[in-house]
Design a protein around this motif. Structure first.
Motif, PDB file in Angstrom:
ATOM      1  N   LEU A 155      -2.174  11.666  -5.784  1.00 22.01           N
ATOM      2  CA  LEU A 155      -2.357  10.599  -4.799  1.00 22.01           C
ATOM      3  C   LEU A 155      -3.068   9.402  -5.412  1.00 22.01           C
ATOM      4  CD1 LEU A 155      -3.606  12.703  -1.735  1.00 22.01           C
ATOM      5  CD2 LEU A 155      -1.259  11.983  -2.245  1.00 22.01           C
ATOM      6  N   ASP A 156      -2.632   8.198  -5.026  1.00 18.84           N
ATOM      7  CA  ASP A 156      -3.417   6.996  -5.270  1.00 18.84           C
ATOM      8  C   ASP A 156      -4.564   6.976  -4.258  1.00 18.84           C
ATOM      9  OD1 ASP A 156      -1.595   6.140  -7.253  1.00 18.84           O
ATOM     10  OD2 ASP A 156      -0.346   5.137  -5.757  1.00 18.84           O
ATOM     11  N   ILE A 157      -5.522   6.065  -4.442  1.00 23.59           N
ATOM     12  CA  ILE A 157      -6.636   5.946  -3.505  1.00 23.59           C
ATOM     13  C   ILE A 157      -6.705   4.523  -2.983  1.00 23.59           C
ATOM     14  CG2 ILE A 157      -9.128   6.177  -3.156  1.00 23.59           C
ATOM     15  CD1 ILE A 157      -9.192   8.232  -5.352  1.00 23.59           C
ATOM     16  N   VAL A 158      -6.804   4.405  -1.650  1.00 25.41           N
ATOM     17  CA  VAL A 158      -6.908   3.110  -0.975  1.00 25.41           C
ATOM     18  C   VAL A 158      -8.260   3.050  -0.283  1.00 25.41           C
ATOM     19  CG1 VAL A 158      -5.935   1.601   0.803  1.00 25.41           C
ATOM     20  CG2 VAL A 158      -4.413   2.997  -0.616  1.00 25.41           C
ATOM     21  N   GLU A 186      -1.921  19.745  -0.490  1.00 23.59           N
ATOM     22  CA  GLU A 186      -1.058  20.005   0.667  1.00 23.59           C
ATOM     23  C   GLU A 186      -0.480  18.711   1.218  1.00 23.59           C
ATOM     24  OE1 GLU A 186      -3.340  23.991   2.428  1.00 23.59           O
ATOM     25  OE2 GLU A 186      -3.946  21.966   3.070  1.00 23.59           O
ATOM     26  N   ALA A 187      -1.312  17.656   1.275  1.00 17.68           N
ATOM     27  CA  ALA A 187      -0.833  16.377   1.789  1.00 17.68           C
ATOM     28  C   ALA A 187       0.255  15.797   0.883  1.00 17.68           C
ATOM     29  CB  ALA A 187      -1.998  15.400   1.903  1.00 17.68           C
ATOM     30  N   HIS A 188       0.082  15.939  -0.420  1.00 14.95           N
ATOM     31  CA  HIS A 188       1.100  15.445  -1.358  1.00 14.95           C
ATOM     32  C   HIS A 188       2.419  16.167  -1.144  1.00 14.95           C
ATOM     33  CE1 HIS A 188       3.129  14.882  -5.313  1.00 14.95           C
ATOM     34  NE2 HIS A 188       2.595  13.677  -5.207  1.00 14.95           N
ATOM     35  N   GLU A 189       2.339  17.473  -0.897  1.00 13.68           N
ATOM     36  CA  GLU A 189       3.556  18.244  -0.626  1.00 13.68           C
ATOM     37  C   GLU A 189       4.232  17.784   0.654  1.00 13.68           C
ATOM     38  OE1 GLU A 189       2.549  22.337  -0.559  1.00 13.68           O
ATOM     39  OE2 GLU A 189       2.101  22.443  -2.718  1.00 13.68           O
ATOM     40  N   ARG A 190       3.443  17.285   1.632  1.00 12.80           N
ATOM     41  CA  ARG A 190       3.993  16.781   2.905  1.00 12.80           C
ATOM     42  C   ARG A 190       4.497  15.335   2.776  1.00 12.80           C
ATOM     43  NH1 ARG A 190       1.562  19.532   7.394  1.00 12.80           N
ATOM     44  NH2 ARG A 190       1.100  21.661   6.703  1.00 12.80           N
ATOM     45  N   GLY A 191       4.353  14.739   1.607  1.00 10.62           N
ATOM     46  CA  GLY A 191       4.865  13.396   1.413  1.00 10.62           C
ATOM     47  C   GLY A 191       3.825  12.311   1.292  1.00 10.62           C
ATOM     48  N   ALA A 192       2.542  12.638   1.419  1.00 13.40           N
ATOM     49  CA  ALA A 192       1.494  11.623   1.288  1.00 13.40           C
ATOM     50  C   ALA A 192       1.527  11.010  -0.100  1.00 13.40           C
ATOM     51  CB  ALA A 192       0.126  12.233   1.551  1.00 13.40           C
ATOM     52  N   ARG A 193       1.247   9.714  -0.149  1.00 17.84           N
ATOM     53  CA  ARG A 193       1.242   9.011  -1.426  1.00 17.84           C
ATOM     54  C   ARG A 193      -0.126   8.445  -1.775  1.00 17.84           C
ATOM     55  NH1 ARG A 193       4.231  11.971  -2.206  1.00 17.84           N
ATOM     56  NH2 ARG A 193       6.478  11.899  -2.482  1.00 17.84           N
ATOM     57  N   SER A 194      -1.034   8.458  -0.826  1.00 19.61           N
ATOM     58  CA  SER A 194      -2.385   7.981  -1.137  1.00 19.61           C
ATOM     59  C   SER A 194      -3.404   8.655  -0.233  1.00 19.61           C
ATOM     60  CB  SER A 194      -2.487   6.460  -0.996  1.00 19.61           C
ATOM     61  OG  SER A 194      -2.299   6.048   0.334  1.00 19.61           O
ATOM     62  N   LEU A 203       0.836  -1.192   0.000  1.00 16.62           N
ATOM     63  CA  LEU A 203       0.000   0.000   0.000  1.00 16.62           C
ATOM     64  C   LEU A 203       0.878   1.251   0.000  1.00 16.62           C
ATOM     65  CD1 LEU A 203      -2.741  -0.948   2.621  1.00 16.62           C
ATOM     66  CD2 LEU A 203      -2.892  -1.046   0.141  1.00 16.62           C
ATOM     67  N   PRO A 204       0.572   2.211  -0.871  1.00 16.25           N
ATOM     68  CA  PRO A 204       1.390   3.437  -0.928  1.00 16.25           C
ATOM     69  C   PRO A 204       1.189   4.289   0.317  1.00 16.25           C
ATOM     70  CG  PRO A 204      -0.483   3.591  -2.421  1.00 16.25           C
ATOM     71  CD  PRO A 204      -0.488   2.194  -1.890  1.00 16.25           C
ATOM     72  N   GLN A 205       2.262   4.562   1.019  1.00 14.51           N
ATOM     73  CA  GLN A 205       2.229   5.297   2.282  1.00 14.51           C
ATOM     74  C   GLN A 205       3.204   6.462   2.210  1.00 14.51           C
ATOM     75  OE1 GLN A 205       3.399   2.340   5.150  1.00 14.51           O
ATOM     76  NE2 GLN A 205       1.766   0.935   4.566  1.00 14.51           N
ATOM     77  N   PRO A 206       2.984   7.480   3.060  1.00 13.08           N
ATOM     78  CA  PRO A 206       1.938   7.635   4.082  1.00 13.08           C
ATOM     79  C   PRO A 206       0.607   8.060   3.487  1.00 13.08           C
ATOM     80  CG  PRO A 206       3.420   9.505   4.138  1.00 13.08           C
ATOM     81  CD  PRO A 206       4.008   8.542   3.150  1.00 13.08           C
ATOM     82  N   TYR A 207      -0.414   8.107   4.378  1.00 15.26           N
ATOM     83  CA  TYR A 207      -1.783   8.332   3.959  1.00 15.26           C
ATOM     84  C   TYR A 207      -2.298   9.719   4.347  1.00 15.26           C
ATOM     85  CZ  TYR A 207      -1.694   3.166   4.467  1.00 15.26           C
ATOM     86  OH  TYR A 207      -1.373   1.831   4.424  1.00 15.26           O
ATOM     87  N   LEU A 208      -3.192  10.234   3.518  1.00 15.31           N
ATOM     88  CA  LEU A 208      -4.099  11.296   3.917  1.00 15.31           C
ATOM     89  C   LEU A 208      -5.428  10.608   4.226  1.00 15.31           C
ATOM     90  CD1 LEU A 208      -4.967  14.297   4.189  1.00 15.31           C
ATOM     91  CD2 LEU A 208      -5.548  14.228   1.737  1.00 15.31           C
ATOM     92  N   LEU A 209      -5.919  10.740   5.446  1.00  9.96           N
ATOM     93  CA  LEU A 209      -7.122  10.034   5.875  1.00  9.96           C
ATOM     94  C   LEU A 209      -8.370  10.820   5.461  1.00  9.96           C
ATOM     95  CD1 LEU A 209      -6.021   8.955   9.474  1.00  9.96           C
ATOM     96  CD2 LEU A 209      -5.817   7.675   7.328  1.00  9.96           C
TER      97      LEU A 209
END
Length: 348
Positions: free
Chosen positions: A105-108, A69-77, A16-22
């Motif tokens: 982002l990918d989606i999980v 913003e989450a992608h800029e912080r390193g989120a991948r999904s 699973l691509p991590q880290p996550y935006l919940l």
């Protein structure tokens, strides 16, 4: 399916691509946000923030971020942190899901509704080269249950209802066993547990005939002193979800059960008019049905979810209920002497 092939299939969730935006959608019922809350509590290093829609009344307490913003912080999904009744992805969520894809982002998802079955979302993902990952996808070729007695020891968390602490209790007990030097594994049977543990079988996505067989594969033969702490699902008393609870009970073949309950909850979540069973009824029915595959099954105690109570009120209630039931009663998140007594009873 062999144990080896099962483990290989289960291990797919490790990618699973991590880290996550919940993603919390527009959820107003805290119990329906249990996926997001579970990841916040048990895998915080995998979470960068939360994203909620207008009207949402639930928060994880993590920083609110847009997908960009989450992608800029390193989120991948973007991880859908909702587990609503029926596992439905609402039409009102679609703009936010498309926004996440556009942000990189990918989606999980752990919902019953598959991401790939949503035409607009699937088309946009293909166009951008993004992944749509459905965790609630059981391995193919699952066997029917055999009822064969397996080596090793097993504990199953059971409940008076859904979404009241079975996963948290199993995780806390597995951690407590390990802290005492006991060889133990947490065995995930739901989408959130699988996301935390990196493997498991989503039991509520398994065809009923294969529920017990899937549970047998989740907790295979083990060394005599090894404990599998199995995450429970649903409730034998739930008008909609009792089937998965029974298959898991028979297949996991527990030596020990721990009953999970939320004091103050009087009706089945999402089904007004259906009263919750008593703790005594829950113990009795689980022991009677569980004895079909393990005549030595016993109840070690009760786990309370007291998150809505202050410490003094919770302690007093748990002490009174322990005296009334003649069993340890503890909140595993609060810990303390009461939880130590519950761990002692499980390992006795």
């Amino acid at each position: 399916m062999t144990i080896q092939s099962y483990l290989a299939a289960s291990a797919r969730t490790l990618s699973l691509p991590q880290p996550y935006l919940l993603f919390l959608g527009d959820t107003t019922e805290r119990g329906y946000a249990k996926t997001a809350l579970g990841l916040r509590d048990w895998a915080p290093e995998k979470c960068v923030g939360e994203y909620a829609l207008p009207g949402a009344a639930v928060s994880t307490g993590l920083e609110p971020l847009t997908p960009a913003e989450a992608h800029e912080r390193g989120a991948r999904s973007l991880l859908i942190g909702v587990a609503n009744s029926g596992g439905v992805i609402a039409d009102s969520w679609m703009p936010a899901l498309i926004e996440a894809l556009d942000a990189g982002l990918d989606i999980v998802s752990g919902m019953h509704m598959r991401l790939s079955d949503l035409p607009d979302l699937a088309a946009r993902a293909r166009e951008l080269g993004r992944q749509l990952i459905d965790v609630r996808d059981p391995p193919r070729g699952l066997p029917v249950g055999t009822g064969r007695k397996r080596s090793g020891k097993r504990l199953l968390t059971v409940g008076t209802d859904c979404a009241l602490g079975k996963k948290y209790t199993a995780l806390a007990l597995a951690r407590a066993f390990a802290a005492r030097g006991v060889d133990a594994d947490f065995r995930a049977t739901g989408q959130t547990g699988i996301m935390i543990a990196g493997g498991g079988v989503p039991m509520d996505a398994v065809v009923s005939d294969f529920e017990a067989g899937a549970a047998e594969l989740v907790s295979p033969d083990a060394a005599p002193g090894h404990w599998d702490v199995v995450e429970g699902q649903g409730s034998l008393f739930h008008p909609a979800y009792a089937a998965v609870s029974l298959g898991l009970l028979h297949g996991s073949q527990p030596d020990v059960i721990v009953v999970c309950h939320q004091p103050g909850r009087d009706e089945v979540m999402g089904l007004p008019g259906y009263a919750l069973p008593s703790i005594e009824e829950t113990i009795d029915l689980n022991l009677r049905l569980g004895s079909r595959t393990n005549p030595a099954i016993r109840c070690a105690g009760v786990s309370f979810n007291t998150a809505h109570m202050d410490a003094d009120e919770a302690d007093a209630l748990m002490a009174a209920e322990s005296a009334r039931l003649g069993l340890p009663v503890a909140d595993p998140i609060r810990g303390g002497d009461a939880f130590d007594r519950l761990v002692d009873a499980c390992l006795a």
